[in-house]
Design a protein around this motif. Structure first.
Motif, short mmCIF file in Angstrom:
data_model
loop_
_atom_site.label_atom_id
_atom_site.label_comp_id
_atom_site.label_asym_id
_atom_site.label_seq_id
_atom_site.Cartn_x
_atom_site.Cartn_y
_atom_site.Cartn_z
N GLY A 32 0.78 -1.23 0.00
CA GLY A 32 0.00 0.00 0.00
C GLY A 32 0.81 1.27 0.00
O GLY A 32 0.26 2.37 0.11
N SER A 33 2.12 1.18 -0.15
CA SER A 33 2.95 2.38 -0.07
C SER A 33 3.10 3.10 -1.40
O SER A 33 3.56 4.24 -1.44
CB SER A 33 4.35 2.01 0.46
N THR A 34 2.71 2.45 -2.48
CA THR A 34 2.91 3.05 -3.80
C THR A 34 1.70 3.86 -4.24
O THR A 34 0.55 3.53 -3.91
CB THR A 34 3.20 1.96 -4.85
N LYS A 35 1.94 4.94 -4.96
CA LYS A 35 0.87 5.71 -5.57
C LYS A 35 0.48 5.02 -6.87
O LYS A 35 1.32 4.71 -7.70
CB LYS A 35 1.33 7.15 -5.83
N VAL A 36 -0.82 4.82 -7.04
CA VAL A 36 -1.31 4.05 -8.19
C VAL A 36 -2.01 5.00 -9.16
O VAL A 36 -2.89 5.77 -8.77
CB VAL A 36 -2.28 2.94 -7.73
N ALA A 37 -1.60 4.94 -10.42
CA ALA A 37 -2.18 5.81 -11.44
C ALA A 37 -3.65 5.45 -11.69
O ALA A 37 -4.02 4.28 -11.71
CB ALA A 37 -1.39 5.69 -12.74
N ASP A 38 -4.47 6.46 -11.89
CA ASP A 38 -5.89 6.27 -12.12
C ASP A 38 -6.15 6.23 -13.64
O ASP A 38 -6.66 7.17 -14.23
CB ASP A 38 -6.69 7.40 -11.47
N TYR A 39 -5.74 5.14 -14.26
CA TYR A 39 -5.98 4.98 -15.68
C TYR A 39 -6.02 3.49 -16.01
O TYR A 39 -5.64 2.65 -15.20
CB TYR A 39 -4.88 5.67 -16.51
N ILE A 40 -6.51 3.18 -17.21
CA ILE A 40 -6.58 1.79 -17.67
C ILE A 40 -5.77 1.68 -18.96
O ILE A 40 -6.06 2.36 -19.95
CB ILE A 40 -8.03 1.36 -17.92
N SER A 41 -4.74 0.86 -18.94
CA SER A 41 -3.87 0.74 -20.10
C SER A 41 -4.29 -0.39 -21.04
O SER A 41 -3.77 -0.50 -22.14
CB SER A 41 -2.41 0.51 -19.66
N LEU A 42 -5.22 -1.25 -20.61
CA LEU A 42 -5.64 -2.38 -21.44
C LEU A 42 -6.56 -1.90 -22.56
O LEU A 42 -7.50 -1.14 -22.32
CB LEU A 42 -6.37 -3.41 -20.57
N SER A 43 -6.30 -2.38 -23.77
CA SER A 43 -7.13 -1.99 -24.91
C SER A 43 -7.15 -3.12 -25.92
O SER A 43 -6.34 -4.04 -25.88
CB SER A 43 -6.61 -0.71 -25.56
N ALA A 44 -8.09 -3.03 -26.85
CA ALA A 44 -8.17 -4.02 -27.93
C ALA A 44 -7.08 -3.73 -28.94
O ALA A 44 -6.91 -2.59 -29.38
CB ALA A 44 -9.54 -3.97 -28.59
N LYS A 45 -6.34 -4.76 -29.33
CA LYS A 45 -5.26 -4.59 -30.29
C LYS A 45 -5.78 -4.56 -31.71
O LYS A 45 -5.13 -4.05 -32.61
CB LYS A 45 -4.24 -5.72 -30.11
#
Length: 361
Positions: A32-45
């Protein structure tokens, strides 16, 4: 950005589930110490076929269908507000794979993916992971009655990436689930493919390939929960290690509950040590609460490179480096050839060749 501050589940390394894992190299994804980006990198290729939809949904509308004991999975559930939802319509039979990709950057990411395969559907999903980021991932796969789904998860990370994941399949009556986990990159990769059966006649095949080189830690923890009668499972993972401090961990747990009569299960792990300084830990476990089963067994082997095979090939004029590559390709071919894609098979074999070539550089 979000920061998870709860620490009551933080592993110390003394727990059975974490005793092999290098906690200091997990980039804070576990504590829980890391800052987590609020985005989704998964996409249809590529363009998705008719009857298949990839969307972003509210996490509150798709709560988890199972209870997880994995620390990272539970942190993901606390943090993630959006989920990637892949739905496959009932009664469709796809001839081409559904190809998804994720390229992680330097920003840490927590990801929750839900895959829903409709009644009597037949499909293949490929999830391709690349980049040098830090990823905490949960994939929940729900197979409706009669569905058939192949899931191929490719970890082709850059050398500094960290990937902690749970892939949980819920397999209904007469459904068939096949998992392929391929890990050939990253600094630390820890993946837990887990399966639970909810109806008779269900079947799961879990295959895996991993190749660790200098300093890499690749860990796979499999758990198959036979809690209904007349279900079948097979587990087959193969790994090779080359280079100083290369470390792999394979844990295979199969639990056959009381009342799960007619269970048929077998798990197998093979490891090939290609150099000194490499270490493979392999722990198969089988717990049985009923004697009314078709069969249950497990096996694990760890051995060094077969010099006789190498000598045989060299005696027929094949140079040592090519002969070595051929032996390793043969070791992995049993599983990689099951991917049903010549392009994908050759790409993975080439990546393994490239990793082998880096050893000692």
């Amino acid at each position: 950005m979000s920061l998870l501050t709860t620490n009551y589940l933080t592993p110390t390394g003394r727990e059975e589930a974490w005793r092999f894992t290098p906690l200091k190299r997990l980039a804070g994804l576990h504590d829980g110490s890391t800052k987590v980006a609020d985005y989704i990198s998964l996409s249809a290729k590529a363009t998705l076929p008719n009857g298949v939809v990839l969307s972003v949904a509210e996490a509150s509308e798709h709560p988890a269908s199972y209870t997880s004991t994995d620390v990272v999975t539970n942190r993901i559930r606390e943090v993630v507000a959006k989920v990637s939802l892949l739905t496959i319509a009932k009664d469709i039979e796809l001839t081409e794979p559904i190809h998804l990709s994720r390229k992680c950057s330097s920003s840490p990411e927590f990801s929750r993916v839900v895959i829903q395969a409709g009644v009597n559907s037949k499909s293949m999903v490929i999830i391709e992971n690349t980049g040098n980021g830090e990823l905490g991932e949960e994939i929940e796969i729900n197979l409706a009655p009669g569905a058939s789904l192949d899931l191929i998860s490719l970890q082709e990370w850059d050398r500094t990436a960290v990937h902690l994941a749970q892939h949980h399949a819920i397999v209904s009556k007469d459904a068939q689930f096949t998992s392929y986990v391929v890990s050939v990159g990253g600094s630390v990769v820890r993946i837990s493919p887990t399966v639970e059966f909810t109806g008779a006649g269900s079947f799961a095949d879990l295959y895996g390939v991993y190749f660790a080189t200098d300093g890499q830690h690749l860990e796979h923890r499999i758990h198959v929960n036979h809690n209904v009668p007349n279900a079948k499972s097979r587990v087959n993972y193969k790994g090779a290690l080359a280079g100083d401090q290369a470390h792999t961990v394979w844990i295979g747990d199969v639990y056959i509950h009381k009342g799960a009569d007619g269970t048929d299960t077998y798990e197998l792990n093979r490891n090939l040590l290609l150099s000194d300084g490499a270490r493979a830990d392999s722990v198969p476990n089988l717990e049985i609460e009923t004697g009314e089963i078709v069969g249950a067994g497990h096996a694990s082997t760890t051995g060094r490179f077969d010099d006789e095979q190498l000598f045989y090939l060299q005696s027929r004029g094949i140079p040592a480096d090519i002969a070595r590559r051929l032996v390793i390709r043969g070791f992995f071919a049993e599983i990689i050839n099951k991917l049903k894609s010549a392009e994908l098979e050759e790409r993975l074999m080439q990546r393994i060749d490239d990793e082998l070539a880096k050893v000692g550089e």
